[in-house]
Scaffold this motif. Structure first.
Motif, mmCIF file in Angstrom:
data_model
loop_
_atom_site.group_PDB
_atom_site.id
_atom_site.type_symbol
_atom_site.label_atom_id
_atom_site.label_comp_id
_atom_site.label_asym_id
_atom_site.label_seq_id
_atom_site.Cartn_x
_atom_site.Cartn_y
_atom_site.Cartn_z
ATOM 1 N N ASP A 162 46.173 -29.967 -3.473
ATOM 2 C CA ASP A 162 47.333 -30.829 -3.678
ATOM 3 C C ASP A 162 47.734 -31.442 -2.333
ATOM 4 O OD1 ASP A 162 47.186 -29.876 -6.199
ATOM 5 O OD2 ASP A 162 48.995 -28.643 -6.107
ATOM 6 N N LYS A 225 48.727 -34.016 -7.373
ATOM 7 C CA LYS A 225 47.888 -32.885 -7.761
ATOM 8 C C LYS A 225 46.408 -33.219 -7.583
ATOM 9 C CE LYS A 225 51.049 -29.979 -9.294
ATOM 10 N NZ LYS A 225 51.214 -28.629 -8.721
ATOM 11 N N GLN A 227 42.684 -33.494 -8.539
ATOM 12 C CA GLN A 227 42.041 -33.682 -9.837
ATOM 13 C C GLN A 227 40.541 -33.385 -9.810
ATOM 14 O OE1 GLN A 227 43.544 -34.908 -13.111
ATOM 15 N NE2 GLN A 227 44.896 -33.672 -11.863
ATOM 16 N N LEU A 228 39.988 -33.146 -8.611
ATOM 17 C CA LEU A 228 38.550 -32.947 -8.495
ATOM 18 C C LEU A 228 38.236 -31.583 -7.897
ATOM 19 C CD1 LEU A 228 37.592 -36.431 -6.994
ATOM 20 C CD2 LEU A 228 37.478 -35.752 -9.385
ATOM 21 N N GLN A 332 36.043 -32.814 -13.080
ATOM 22 C CA GLN A 332 37.405 -33.315 -13.276
ATOM 23 C C GLN A 332 38.268 -32.215 -13.878
ATOM 24 O OE1 GLN A 332 38.258 -36.580 -12.560
ATOM 25 N NE2 GLN A 332 40.398 -36.288 -13.058
ATOM 26 N N LYS A 333 39.389 -31.955 -13.223
ATOM 27 C CA LYS A 333 40.299 -30.944 -13.752
ATOM 28 C C LYS A 333 41.006 -31.464 -15.001
ATOM 29 C CE LYS A 333 41.381 -28.483 -9.451
ATOM 30 N NZ LYS A 333 42.470 -28.078 -8.540
ATOM 31 N N GLN A 334 41.440 -30.534 -15.836
ATOM 32 C CA GLN A 334 42.174 -30.898 -17.034
ATOM 33 C C GLN A 334 43.608 -31.243 -16.664
ATOM 34 O OE1 GLN A 334 40.764 -31.214 -20.063
ATOM 35 N NE2 GLN A 334 38.834 -30.726 -19.046
ATOM 36 N N VAL A 336 46.972 -34.310 -16.720
ATOM 37 C CA VAL A 336 47.253 -35.667 -16.274
ATOM 38 C C VAL A 336 48.105 -35.617 -15.013
ATOM 39 C CG1 VAL A 336 48.323 -37.855 -16.866
ATOM 40 C CG2 VAL A 336 47.175 -36.508 -18.631
ATOM 41 N N THR A 337 47.694 -36.324 -13.981
ATOM 42 C CA THR A 337 48.453 -36.369 -12.739
ATOM 43 C C THR A 337 49.505 -37.459 -12.824
ATOM 44 O OG1 THR A 337 46.538 -35.654 -11.484
ATOM 45 C CG2 THR A 337 48.305 -36.696 -10.251
#
Length: 354
Positions: A162, A225, A227-228, A332-334, A336-337
């Motif tokens: 983050d 946040k 995301q990868l 890709q993380k789950q 929504v940013t």
């Protein structure tokens, strides 16, 4: 002859459909029958003629220049393409029989044939009628470029944690110009706006719109946040040996048609892949599509069975594909940013809360 078409107005509805049925009969009579009205490759010499020597199938019979090609052969070929390449034999044969049932002892127009075939197949064929029956464009699809790439599954994402950024509030969107409707609504004494009837409806944007609230230019901290993250072992196995091929196609002839590819792999095996004509719906001139293959490709060929009446086969083959480049693959993380910005109304509400 049970269906009574107006041959003087639409010659093709009689002669073209009969030519198509003649073609089907010839094919079933003898597998080697030299049919010249129906196979797509037999109409290409006509379709590549200069535009001034062509007219749409939907031309009145008295205005047709090349009667045989226009009212007979091109119609038979179009119906054959519909049957073999676009909707499939089973659907088309059922729809053609349905046309004969619905319009027996009646007087159908071209629109009745088009609607019946669409209704009975469940396919939206407007693009086909427009191109093949109402236009004079030819099919000439070209393979322009092929790019080969493989995934770098060991790549580390640039951002795995983050981060905090500082950003100013997004300025509220308001109209920069009062349009005529706003002016007339304001002048109309019979109109009372809802925010005047009930002042509790006036929010932050109502105040800002009337310059009652000064725009806040302060920069605030916002957490973005991550995301990868690097691929896990399952992801590495999934992408490690895949070959990605990005192909650029161009529609040089103007007529929309399905894209039919023959892949020849380096081990000598071949594969036919069919892409529906809907691939052109966003851009009828150019399409870029990516394919994922387990094996390396030696060459690619368009329309190997000559199904689409392509008038120029010189741009249908692509060989000597360059060595693959590398592209980075991350996981890709789950979730929504949130967008890196703060809603001015929300910030105003925070100030009121204190």
């Amino acid at each position: 002859m049970i269906i009574n078409s107006d041959e003087r107005q639409w010659t093709w509805m009689d002669e073209g459909l009969n030519s198509y049925l003649q073609y089907l009969t010839q094919e079933l009579w003898d597998n080697k029958f030299p049919s010249n009205g129906g196979p797509p490759f037999t109409i290409t010499n006509y379709m590549k003629l200069p535009k001034e020597q062509l007219e749409p199938i939907m031309t009145n019979s008295e205005n047709i220049i090349n009667f045989g090609a226009n009212a007979y052969s091109k119609v038979a070929t179009g119906l054959n393409i519909l049957r073999e390449t676009i909707v499939g034999r089973e659907l088309f044969d059922n729809a053609f029989r349905e046309y004969a049932k619905r319009w027996a002892f009646k007087h159908p127009t071209p629109a009745d044939l088009f609607r019946t075939l669409e209704d009975a197949t469940g396919e939206d064929l407007d693009w086909f009628w427009r191109g093949w029956f109402f236009g004079t464009d030819a099919c000439d699809i070209s393979i322009d470029t092929i790019r080969h790439a493989k995934a770098d599954v060991t790549a580390i994402p640039p951002q795995t944690k983050d981060t905090v950024i500082y950003t100013a509030l997004q300025k509220p969107a308001v109209n920069a110009f009062e349009d005529l409707s706003k002016i007339r609504n304001k002048q109309d004494k019979n109109i009372v706006f809802e925010t005047d009837k009930d002042k509790s409806l006036r929010d932050f944007y109502w105040d800002y719109d009337r310059e009652n609230q000064k725009y806040d230019t302060t920069k605030y901290a916002v957490t973005v946040k991550a995301q990868l993250e690097p691929l896990d072992e399952e992801g590495k196995q999934k992408y490690a040996d895949k070959n990605m091929y990005e192909i650029t196609f161009s529609n040089k002839g103007g007529l929309v048609m399905p894209i039919i590819l023959e892949w020849t792999y380096k081990d000598g095996t071949k594969e036919i892949e069919r892409i529906p004509a809907q691939v052109w719906r966003k851009n009828e001139k150019k399409v870029i599509k990516t394919f994922v293959k387990d094996k390396e490709v030696a060459s690619v060929k368009l329309d190997p069975h000559k199904e689409t009446a392509d008038i120029d086969e010189s741009n249908n083959t692509y060989g000597n594909i360059k060595e693959p480049s590398k592209f980075k693959v991350f996981k890709q993380k789950q979730g929504v940013t949130p967008a890196p910005g703060i809603n001015p109304m929300q910030k105003a509400m925070e100030k009121k809360a204190f």
